[in-house]
Design a protein around this motif. Structure first.
Motif, PDB file in Angstrom:
ATOM      1  N   VAL A  61       0.648  -0.896   0.015  1.00  0.00           N
ATOM      2  CA  VAL A  61       0.033  -0.269  -0.188  1.00  0.00           C
ATOM      3  C   VAL A  61       1.096   1.303   0.010  1.00  0.00           C
ATOM      4  CG1 VAL A  61      -1.775   1.128   1.009  1.00  0.00           C
ATOM      5  CG2 VAL A  61      -1.733  -0.993   0.716  1.00  0.00           C
ATOM      6  N   GLY A  62       0.276   1.920  -0.361  1.00  0.00           N
ATOM      7  CA  GLY A  62       0.955   3.508  -0.883  1.00  0.00           C
ATOM      8  C   GLY A  62       0.479   4.160  -1.451  1.00  0.00           C
ATOM      9  N   ALA A  63       1.180   5.787  -0.897  1.00  0.00           N
ATOM     10  CA  ALA A  63       0.141   7.080  -2.240  1.00  0.00           C
ATOM     11  C   ALA A  63       0.355   6.675  -3.068  1.00  0.00           C
ATOM     12  CB  ALA A  63       0.636   8.385  -1.364  1.00  0.00           C
ATOM     13  N   PRO A  64       0.013   7.230  -4.059  1.00  0.00           N
ATOM     14  CA  PRO A  64       0.527   7.393  -6.076  1.00  0.00           C
ATOM     15  C   PRO A  64       1.860   7.438  -5.760  1.00  0.00           C
ATOM     16  CG  PRO A  64      -1.901   8.231  -5.073  1.00  0.00           C
ATOM     17  CD  PRO A  64      -1.742   8.262  -3.902  1.00  0.00           C
ATOM     18  N   GLY A  65       2.166   7.175  -6.550  1.00  0.00           N
ATOM     19  CA  GLY A  65       3.687   7.524  -6.571  1.00  0.00           C
ATOM     20  C   GLY A  65       4.449   7.399  -5.439  1.00  0.00           C
ATOM     21  N   ALA A  66       4.076   6.146  -4.531  1.00  0.00           N
ATOM     22  CA  ALA A  66       5.367   5.531  -3.677  1.00  0.00           C
ATOM     23  C   ALA A  66       5.893   4.220  -3.170  1.00  0.00           C
ATOM     24  CB  ALA A  66       4.330   5.249  -2.367  1.00  0.00           C
ATOM     25  N   GLY A  67       5.735   4.561  -5.194  1.00  0.00           N
ATOM     26  CA  GLY A  67       6.626   2.563  -5.297  1.00  0.00           C
ATOM     27  C   GLY A  67       6.630   1.524  -5.268  1.00  0.00           C
ATOM     28  N   LYS A  68       4.309   1.400  -5.579  1.00  0.00           N
ATOM     29  CA  LYS A  68       4.248   0.537  -4.686  1.00  0.00           C
ATOM     30  C   LYS A  68       4.622  -0.700  -5.894  1.00  0.00           C
ATOM     31  CE  LYS A  68       0.069   2.021  -4.493  1.00  0.00           C
ATOM     32  NZ  LYS A  68       0.423   3.289  -4.946  1.00  0.00           N
ATOM     33  N   SER A  69       3.510  -0.115  -6.869  1.00  0.00           N
ATOM     34  CA  SER A  69       4.066  -0.998  -8.859  1.00  0.00           C
ATOM     35  C   SER A  69       5.461  -1.528  -8.896  1.00  0.00           C
ATOM     36  CB  SER A  69       4.114  -0.309  -9.718  1.00  0.00           C
ATOM     37  OG  SER A  69       2.096  -0.049  -9.913  1.00  0.00           O
ATOM     38  N   THR A  70       6.554  -0.745  -8.794  1.00  0.00           N
ATOM     39  CA  THR A  70       8.046  -0.895  -8.943  1.00  0.00           C
ATOM     40  C   THR A  70       8.404  -1.885  -8.106  1.00  0.00           C
ATOM     41  OG1 THR A  70       8.194   1.032 -10.181  1.00  0.00           O
ATOM     42  CG2 THR A  70      10.196  -0.203  -9.189  1.00  0.00           C
ATOM     43  N   VAL A  93       0.024 -21.758  -7.103  1.00  0.00           N
ATOM     44  CA  VAL A  93       1.144 -20.898  -6.695  1.00  0.00           C
ATOM     45  C   VAL A  93       0.720 -19.977  -5.397  1.00  0.00           C
ATOM     46  CG1 VAL A  93       1.637 -17.948  -7.129  1.00  0.00           C
ATOM     47  CG2 VAL A  93       1.122 -19.683  -9.502  1.00  0.00           C
ATOM     48  N   PRO A  94       1.949 -20.127  -4.994  1.00  0.00           N
ATOM     49  CA  PRO A  94       2.115 -20.218  -3.170  1.00  0.00           C
ATOM     50  C   PRO A  94       1.708 -18.395  -2.468  1.00  0.00           C
ATOM     51  CG  PRO A  94       3.762 -20.906  -3.429  1.00  0.00           C
ATOM     52  CD  PRO A  94       3.150 -20.692  -5.291  1.00  0.00           C
ATOM     53  N   LEU A  95       2.235 -17.458  -3.718  1.00  0.00           N
ATOM     54  CA  LEU A  95       2.199 -16.306  -3.235  1.00  0.00           C
ATOM     55  C   LEU A  95       1.459 -15.145  -4.045  1.00  0.00           C
ATOM     56  CD1 LEU A  95       3.080 -13.781  -0.605  1.00  0.00           C
ATOM     57  CD2 LEU A  95       5.352 -13.911  -2.159  1.00  0.00           C
ATOM     58  N   VAL A  96       0.815 -14.622  -3.538  1.00  0.00           N
ATOM     59  CA  VAL A  96      -0.263 -13.494  -4.307  1.00  0.00           C
ATOM     60  C   VAL A  96      -0.016 -12.628  -3.605  1.00  0.00           C
ATOM     61  CG1 VAL A  96      -2.250 -12.379  -5.319  1.00  0.00           C
ATOM     62  CG2 VAL A  96      -2.031 -15.127  -5.513  1.00  0.00           C
ATOM     63  N   VAL A  97       1.213 -11.250  -4.816  1.00  0.00           N
ATOM     64  CA  VAL A  97       1.229  -9.764  -4.424  1.00  0.00           C
ATOM     65  C   VAL A  97       0.112  -9.185  -5.097  1.00  0.00           C
ATOM     66  CG1 VAL A  97       3.342  -8.267  -4.303  1.00  0.00           C
ATOM     67  CG2 VAL A  97       3.772 -10.408  -3.909  1.00  0.00           C
ATOM     68  N   THR A  98       0.356  -8.485  -4.013  1.00  0.00           N
ATOM     69  CA  THR A  98      -1.552  -7.361  -4.625  1.00  0.00           C
ATOM     70  C   THR A  98      -1.301  -5.888  -3.846  1.00  0.00           C
ATOM     71  OG1 THR A  98      -4.150  -6.741  -4.558  1.00  0.00           O
ATOM     72  CG2 THR A  98      -3.094  -7.470  -3.021  1.00  0.00           C
ATOM     73  N   GLU A  99      -1.672  -5.054  -5.019  1.00  0.00           N
ATOM     74  CA  GLU A  99      -0.523  -3.772  -4.671  1.00  0.00           C
ATOM     75  C   GLU A  99      -1.834  -2.319  -5.220  1.00  0.00           C
ATOM     76  OE1 GLU A  99      -0.073  -1.421  -6.538  1.00  0.00           O
ATOM     77  OE2 GLU A  99      -0.214  -2.343  -8.555  1.00  0.00           O
ATOM     78  N   GLY A 100      -1.750  -1.859  -4.143  1.00  0.00           N
ATOM     79  CA  GLY A 100      -2.817  -0.402  -4.201  1.00  0.00           C
ATOM     80  C   GLY A 100      -2.753   0.290  -2.946  1.00  0.00           C
ATOM     81  N   ASN A 101      -4.020   2.023  -3.457  1.00  0.00           N
ATOM     82  CA  ASN A 101      -3.948   2.801  -2.301  1.00  0.00           C
ATOM     83  C   ASN A 101      -5.097   2.194  -1.698  1.00  0.00           C
ATOM     84  OD1 ASN A 101      -2.189   3.877  -4.861  1.00  0.00           O
ATOM     85  ND2 ASN A 101      -4.634   5.070  -5.142  1.00  0.00           N
ATOM     86  N   TYR A 102      -5.966   1.142  -1.460  1.00  0.00           N
ATOM     87  CA  TYR A 102      -7.043   1.601  -0.359  1.00  0.00           C
ATOM     88  C   TYR A 102      -6.854   0.085  -0.167  1.00  0.00           C
ATOM     89  CZ  TYR A 102      -8.187   5.989  -3.008  1.00  0.00           C
ATOM     90  OH  TYR A 102      -7.598   6.639  -3.355  1.00  0.00           O
ATOM     91  N   LEU A 103      -5.842  -0.675  -0.077  1.00  0.00           N
ATOM     92  CA  LEU A 103      -6.095  -2.384   1.247  1.00  0.00           C
ATOM     93  C   LEU A 103      -6.176  -1.603   2.392  1.00  0.00           C
ATOM     94  CD1 LEU A 103      -4.848  -2.585  -1.873  1.00  0.00           C
ATOM     95  CD2 LEU A 103      -3.625  -4.258  -1.044  1.00  0.00           C
ATOM     96  N   LEU A 104      -6.035  -0.834   2.492  1.00  0.00           N
ATOM     97  CA  LEU A 104      -6.462  -0.550   4.685  1.00  0.00           C
ATOM     98  C   LEU A 104      -7.539   0.208   4.291  1.00  0.00           C
ATOM     99  CD1 LEU A 104      -2.365  -0.265   5.081  1.00  0.00           C
ATOM    100  CD2 LEU A 104      -3.828  -2.032   5.577  1.00  0.00           C
ATOM    101  N   LEU A 105      -7.833   1.153   4.124  1.00  0.00           N
ATOM    102  CA  LEU A 105      -8.763   1.432   4.218  1.00  0.00           C
ATOM    103  C   LEU A 105      -9.958   0.526   5.007  1.00  0.00           C
ATOM    104  CD1 LEU A 105      -9.937   4.822   3.352  1.00  0.00           C
ATOM    105  CD2 LEU A 105     -11.223   4.036   1.719  1.00  0.00           C
ATOM    106  N   ASP A 106     -10.573   1.387   6.115  1.00  0.00           N
ATOM    107  CA  ASP A 106     -11.890   0.260   6.464  1.00  0.00           C
ATOM    108  C   ASP A 106     -13.000   0.932   6.306  1.00  0.00           C
ATOM    109  OD1 ASP A 106     -11.747   2.964   7.664  1.00  0.00           O
ATOM    110  OD2 ASP A 106     -11.155   2.257   9.576  1.00  0.00           O
ATOM    111  N   SER A 107     -13.510   1.345   5.930  1.00  0.00           N
ATOM    112  CA  SER A 107     -15.209   2.190   4.996  1.00  0.00           C
ATOM    113  C   SER A 107     -15.260   1.114   4.244  1.00  0.00           C
ATOM    114  CB  SER A 107     -15.034   3.721   5.608  1.00  0.00           C
ATOM    115  OG  SER A 107     -14.142   4.270   4.473  1.00  0.00           O
ATOM    116  N   GLY A 108     -16.644   1.408   3.908  1.00  0.00           N
ATOM    117  CA  GLY A 108     -17.485   1.341   2.837  1.00  0.00           C
ATOM    118  C   GLY A 108     -17.260  -0.559   2.312  1.00  0.00           C
TER     119      GLY A 108
END
Length: 211
Positions: free
Chosen positions: A31-40, A126-141
């Motif tokens: 997780v991280g803000a846009p441009g944090a380097g998540k995808s890389t 496949v034993p490990l799935v890596v997922t990345e994005g902005n809102y994985l930790l959002l606790d609403s909705g």
């Protein structure tokens, strides 16, 4: 509270490797803000850990531009309510369940600014799935269940000046003028970044990249 560390990419690869256990599946969120380097980082982890890891980005659940136009949200694409959050959570549940021979996930194509369905196959073994994005930790909705479906979550917190410069450059690379790129990065993207930063306390690890 999360552990805060400085870490190199190589050190993070080894930490991810520890989640690989034959015969079971683990999900790692980045997780991280846009441009944090998540995808890389996520791509680097999977490249080093293939064939035992696969990448499934959250961005595949962007709503289509036509839908965003209908909803009046096109001008803030990337905000938490411009994704199919329930669809993403449903995918995480399928990936955890391990009942399907293959799960096909969507992929976001930045060159056309649209998601493409069923573009990323995830075989059952496949034993490990890596997922990345902005809102994985959002606790609403509809986002709220995502955190409990992830075995470990890392929050990337690079230097803010570096993050913003990287983001502006990315927008320019995909066709925005320098003025429009800066306005988007410091406007829509920055509002999203502030929301995302407020979720960092729900991560297992806050990473200050060292390389």
């Amino acid at each position: 509270m999360p552990i805060v560390i400085e870490a190199s990419q190589a050190e993070l690869v080894e930490r991810a490797r520890a989640l690989i256990r034959p015969g079971s599946r683990h999900l790692l969120g980045i997780v991280g803000a846009p441009g944090a380097g998540k995808s890389t980082l996520a791509r680097a982890l999977v490249d080093k850990l293939t064939p035992d890891a696969v990448l499934v980005p959250m961005d595949g659940f962007h709503l289509a531009n036509a839908v965003l136009e209908d909803l009046g949200r096109r001008d803030r694409k990337g905000a938490f309510d411009t994704f199919d959050a329930a669809g993403y959570v449903a995918l995480l549940k399928r990936l955890r369940g391990g009942k399907d021979d293959v799960v096909y996930a969507p992929e976001f194509h930045r060159e056309i600014e649209e998601p493409v369905a069923c573009a990323l196959p995830v075989p059952r073994d496949v034993p490990l799935v890596v997922t990345e994005g902005n809102y994985l930790l959002l606790d609403s909705g509809a986002w709220a269940p995502a955190r409990s479906l992830l075995d470990e979550v890392w929050y990337l917190g690079p230097d803010e000046n570096v993050r913003q410069a990287r983001l502006i450059a990315r927008h320019e690379a995909y066709g925005k003028s320098p003025a429009d790129a800066r306005a988007w990065a410091l406007g829509t993207d920055q509002r999203n970044a502030e929301l995302i930063a407020g979720t960092a306390h729900r991560a297992d690890l806050v990473v200050r990249p060292r390389d």
